[in-house]
Each structure stands twice: as C-alpha cells, then as structure tokens.
Design an enzyme around this catalytic site. Structure first.
Site, PDB file in Angstrom:
ATOM      1  N   LYS A  86     -84.437 -10.951  15.665  1.00 20.19           N
ATOM      2  CA  LYS A  86     -84.131 -12.354  15.964  1.00 20.19           C
ATOM      3  C   LYS A  86     -85.448 -13.111  15.978  1.00 20.19           C
ATOM      4  O   LYS A  86     -86.358 -12.784  16.740  1.00 20.19           O
ATOM      5  CB  LYS A  86     -83.440 -12.432  17.330  1.00 20.19           C
ATOM      6  N   ASN A 125     -74.553 -16.786   9.368  1.00 21.99           N
ATOM      7  CA  ASN A 125     -73.454 -16.974  10.315  1.00 21.99           C
ATOM      8  C   ASN A 125     -73.526 -18.395  10.873  1.00 21.99           C
ATOM      9  O   ASN A 125     -72.941 -18.697  11.903  1.00 21.99           O
ATOM     10  CB  ASN A 125     -73.522 -15.972  11.479  1.00 21.99           C
ATOM     11  N   HIS A 138     -71.343 -10.633  12.306  1.00 21.21           N
ATOM     12  CA  HIS A 138     -72.164 -11.336  13.295  1.00 21.21           C
ATOM     13  C   HIS A 138     -71.745 -10.961  14.710  1.00 21.21           C
ATOM     14  O   HIS A 138     -70.624 -10.509  14.935  1.00 21.21           O
ATOM     15  CB  HIS A 138     -71.962 -12.845  13.071  1.00 21.21           C
ATOM     16  N   SER A 139     -72.654 -11.180  15.651  1.00 19.99           N
ATOM     17  CA  SER A 139     -72.269 -10.974  17.052  1.00 19.99           C
ATOM     18  C   SER A 139     -72.958 -11.978  17.957  1.00 19.99           C
ATOM     19  O   SER A 139     -74.005 -12.527  17.631  1.00 19.99           O
ATOM     20  CB  SER A 139     -72.636  -9.541  17.455  1.00 19.99           C
TER      21      SER A 139
HETATM   22  O1  GKR Z   1     -77.867 -14.378  21.122  1.00 16.19           O
HETATM   23  O2  GKR Z   1     -79.680 -15.540  20.857  1.00 16.19           O
HETATM   24  C1  GKR Z   1     -78.649 -15.037  20.433  1.00 16.19           C
HETATM   25  C2  GKR Z   1     -78.335 -15.171  18.968  1.00 16.19           C
HETATM   26  O3  GKR Z   1     -79.249 -15.987  18.338  1.00 16.19           O
HETATM   27  C3  GKR Z   1     -76.931 -15.687  18.753  1.00 16.19           C
HETATM   28  O4  GKR Z   1     -76.766 -16.865  19.484  1.00 16.19           O
HETATM   29  C4  GKR Z   1     -76.590 -15.929  17.310  1.00 16.19           C
HETATM   30  O5  GKR Z   1     -75.310 -16.492  17.220  1.00 16.19           O
HETATM   31  O6  GKR Z   1     -76.698 -13.552  17.016  1.00 16.19           O
HETATM   32  C5  GKR Z   1     -76.468 -14.736  16.442  1.00 16.19           C
HETATM   33  C6  GKR Z   1     -76.998 -14.834  15.052  1.00 16.19           C
HETATM   34  O7  GKR Z   1     -77.027 -13.851  14.353  1.00 16.19           O
HETATM   35  O8  GKR Z   1     -77.341 -15.924  14.611  1.00 16.19           O
HETATM   36 MG    MG Z   2     -77.588 -15.070  12.621  1.00 18.21          MG
END
Ligand code: GKR
Ligand code: MG
Length: 433
Positions: free
Chosen positions: A202, A278, A329-330
């Site tokens: 991330k 996503n 996605h999650s």
């Molecule tokens: O949990 O910080 C997070 C992610 O950034 C999430 O909000 C995203 O929706 O996991 C997600 C993604 O792949 O973009």
């Molecule tokens: Mg993403």
C-alpha cells in the site's frame, strides 16, 4: 409420477421471517495510506436473514451511516420472500434505495456503488440460505469449484507503532513500519505466518521514489514473489510517466496510480505494465468507458460493492469478454466477508491473481470458532466446511463488537481526520505526488 412432481412443487419453502442488521466496530491498527491513517476502530455491518423455519443466512458489509441507512430502508421489504428469489431481492432493494421501481434500467454511467452495496449485502445472506437449504457449500450453488483453494496476497502497509489517542486496548504486535527494513520484516512475518506467495505494498504515503526503494528491498528479500504497488490514485499522470521505467521487471501489475478513469486512460497509453483498479472501475456502468479507453487491464472485483456474489461472477464474464484480468479487492473485514470472498473465488475460472485481504491485520472475529476457522496454507484458503457459507455467528462476540460500535464514537471512516491528530496540517488532496 405427475402427482409426485405436483407434490414436490407444492412443498412449502421457507420464507424470510426477519432481517437484522447489526453495526459493529473492531480493532484496527494505525495503517497508513494516501488519505491518512486508519482509525482505531473499523466499522462493518452484520446482516442476518432468518427464515420461518429457523435458518439464518449471513452477510457482512460496510458500517458507515449511508450503508446502514440503505440496509435499514430495505430490510423490512424482504420479509415474506422465498430466499431463492434473488430477482425479487434486487427489485425490492432497488426500490427502497432509489425510490424508483426496478424495470431492468441500464446501469448508470456514473456508477451505483451505494445501491449495489445494499443489494450485495443481502444477496450473500440469501445465497447462504439457499445453499443451507440445498445442503451444499455455497461455491457449489455458485456453479462448483474450479480450484481447490483461493490464493491471497500479503498486504503490506507502512504503519505507526500505535494509535495517537489511547483506544483502550494494547497496541498491535506488528510494530512500526516506516522504512524499508521494517517493511521487509513485516513481509517476512506475513509470509512466514500465512505462506503468501504474492506481495502488495500500500503506497501513496511517502515520496514514490522512497516507496520504489521499498519495492526493491522486497524484490531482494523475496526474489520470486510477484509484487504490486497501490498508491490509491496518489500520483499524477506525469509522475507515473516518470516512474514507469523503474517498474520494468519489478511489478506484476500497477494498481490505481492515478485518481480517475480518464487519467488511467492516459497512463494506459504509455504503461508497460497491466494497470489494475478498485477505484476507477467500481460498477457495471463504468465498464463501457473503461473498455473504450482501454484504461484498465485488471479489475479488482469486490462482491461488497459490485452487487454480490453472482454479480462478481458476471464481472468475471465481462473480464473474459473484454480481455480484462480479474483479481480481488479488500477493505478491513471479518470472517463472513472472508468466507464469501473465498466461496466466490473458488468458482471464477479467470481469477488469475492472488486476492487482497486485510485479514492478517485483524485480531477479532464475529464467527463461531473465531479466527481458527480460517487456516491459510501456502497463502491460500479453502472455504469453511459445512453447508452455505460454512460460518455461524458467535452471538457473544457480536454483542461485544456491537457494544464497541456504540461506544467508539466513529460513524464514518475518516483516515484524513485521524491523520490530522499526528499532523495538524495534513492535506489529503490527490494527487499528492
Ligand atoms: O485499508 O487503507 C486501506 C486501503 O487503502 C483500502 O481503503 C483500499 O480500499 O485496500 C484498498 C485498495 O486496494 O485500494
Ligand atoms: Mg487498491
């Protein structure tokens, strides 16, 4: 024989007698992203659809006020339905949420995430019931397994060691991850504990040159693991253009470098990698423009907002139709979601990538048997055994997590607001870089 058939058809099928939606909050670590940082509590809703013969179908969805409002508007209209009647479910939820009758109108080009999320939340519970009634695991009802297990990927986050304000529970045991060595250590633990064979970072948190150095450190420590990076639309088209040569040979796909479908279309013109999303293609109404622009080569499906498990399968058909890859996605989630993701993942032939999951970041559960219900082997999961989703509610856990919802004070996820506790001048506008 005809009499027997008539008798079989006249057997009374169970009907929906009650629908309950319970908002919950569970502990979440201070994970960083382009918007800010995760708050101490993540919100979800637990959906129970109970039939008049005492079966309970389960669903899990978002826990923000908009979703809860939509679920609340729709739930009473489902009472009396045969749980096999998912067409009636779609029509009734559509009418409840939009105020318009459902006549199969085209999907809006602007997307319909809120409506599809409400439909999906109930659809999973209806399908759980259908499979329970048929006495088979849910993946069989969805057409049967095309694989033995569903592969998931390690989902890495830069993170703080602890939350700014004391949430009233001990800090997580992952520690801080703000440099390359700490990210590699985090990955080693995830790969060691879960056996993941793919890695997603991330990003959008630090300058992209720094984040690419993290990727390089990961490549060195894990030479054979496919890598992905996801800055959640935090880069401009020009920044992405500058960075692109540095990804050569490093990434399996580049996820949401930029923040809109048009910009993804621009990046696709010079990208040497598949672009995944996503964020910009999140509804069926977005598919025509996505295809027109050739903006995306991999869609991260998500039954929570595409409209349920059958909609996820339909999306996978679109993937085959248009030559778009399918991944998953999650968001922060618990076991009902994980069971549903795994069941549908078992049935999608073109699910060619390990799916995302935040599950390793969670410590609490709402299903009977707790986190032991989900044993990752070599990074993959088989669905819980038993008919339907294969999970039941732990009522005492549900009541604890609901109490946490009531007392935590959070009603809508706001990572930017949380970040301003650490950095009062924090600005979450995108692109950041
Ligand atoms: O949990 O910080 C997070 C992610 O950034 C999430 O909000 C995203 O929706 O996991 C997600 C993604 O792949 O973009
Ligand atoms: Mg993403």
């Amino acid at each position: 024989m005809p009499n027997q058939t008539a008798a079989a058809l006249s057997v009374r099928r169970p009907r929906v007698a009650d629908v309950r939606v319970t908002p919950i909050a569970f502990r979440d670590p201070p994970l960083l992203n382009v918007v800010g940082v995760h708050e101490p509590w993540a919100l979800r809703s637990i959906i129970e659809v109970e039939t008049d013969d005492g079966r309970i179908g389960l669903g899990e969805s978002y826990g923000d006020l908009e979703t809860l409002g939509n679920l609340d508007k729709a739930k009473g209209r489902l009472v009396g339905l045969d749980p096999h009647d998912t067409n009636a479910l779609v029509a009734r939820v559509h009418e409840a949420v939009t105020g318009q009758p459902f006549i199969g109108q085209p999907f809006p080009a602007a997307g319909d995430k809120a409506l599809a999320s409400a439909i999906g939340a109930f659809e999973v519970a209806f399908l759980d019931l259908q499979a329970q009634i048929a006495g088979c695991p849910l993946y069989q009802l969805l057409g049967g397994a095309v694989r033995d297990r569903v592969a998931y990927s390690a989902y890495l986050f830069y993170k703080f060691a602890r939350h700014k304000d004391d949430p009233g529970y001990p800090p997580d045991d992952w520690g801080e991850a703000l440099d390359h060595a700490q990210i590699v250590d985090q990955t080693k633990r995830m790969v060691n504990d879960y056996g993941f064979g793919s890695i997603k970072l991330k990003a959008g948190v630090f300058d992209p040159d720094f984040e690419i150095e993290s990727l390089r450190a990961l490549r060195k420590a894990f030479p054979n693991h496919p890598l992905r990076i996801d800055p959640n639309g935090g880069w401009s088209v020009e920044t992405t253009r500058r960075l692109m040569p540095r990804f050569d040979g490093l990434l399996e796909y580049l996820e949401d470098p930029v923040n809109s479908l048009d910009e993804m279309g621009e990046v696709a013109k010079f990208s040497t990698l598949p672009l995944a999303t996503n964020m910009v293609t999140v509804a069926f109404g977005h598919v025509p423009k996505t295809v027109r622009l050739n903006a995306v080569q991999v869609i991260l499906s998500d039954h929570h907002y595409w409209g349920g498990l059958r909609a996820t399968q339909a999306l996978a058909h679109y993937g085959r139709t248009f030559g778009i890859g399918i991944s998953m996605h999650s968001n922060s989630h618990l076991g009902i979601s994980l069971a549903a993701m795994t069941h549908v993942g078992m049935t999608i032939p073109n699910l060619a990538y390990a799916c995302d999951t935040h599950y390793p970041w969670q410590v609490e559960e709402v299903v009977d048997g707790g986190r032991e219900m989900f044993r990752f082997e070599a990074g993959s999961l088989s669905p819980p055994s038993g008919p339907g989703l294969g999970v039941k509610l732990d009522r005492s856990a549900l009541s604890t997590l609901h109490h946490q919802y009531v007392t935590c004070g959070i009603r809508k996820r706001d990572d930017a607001k949380e970040m301003r506790k650490y950095r009062p001048d924090w600005n979450s506008a995108r692109p950041r870089f």
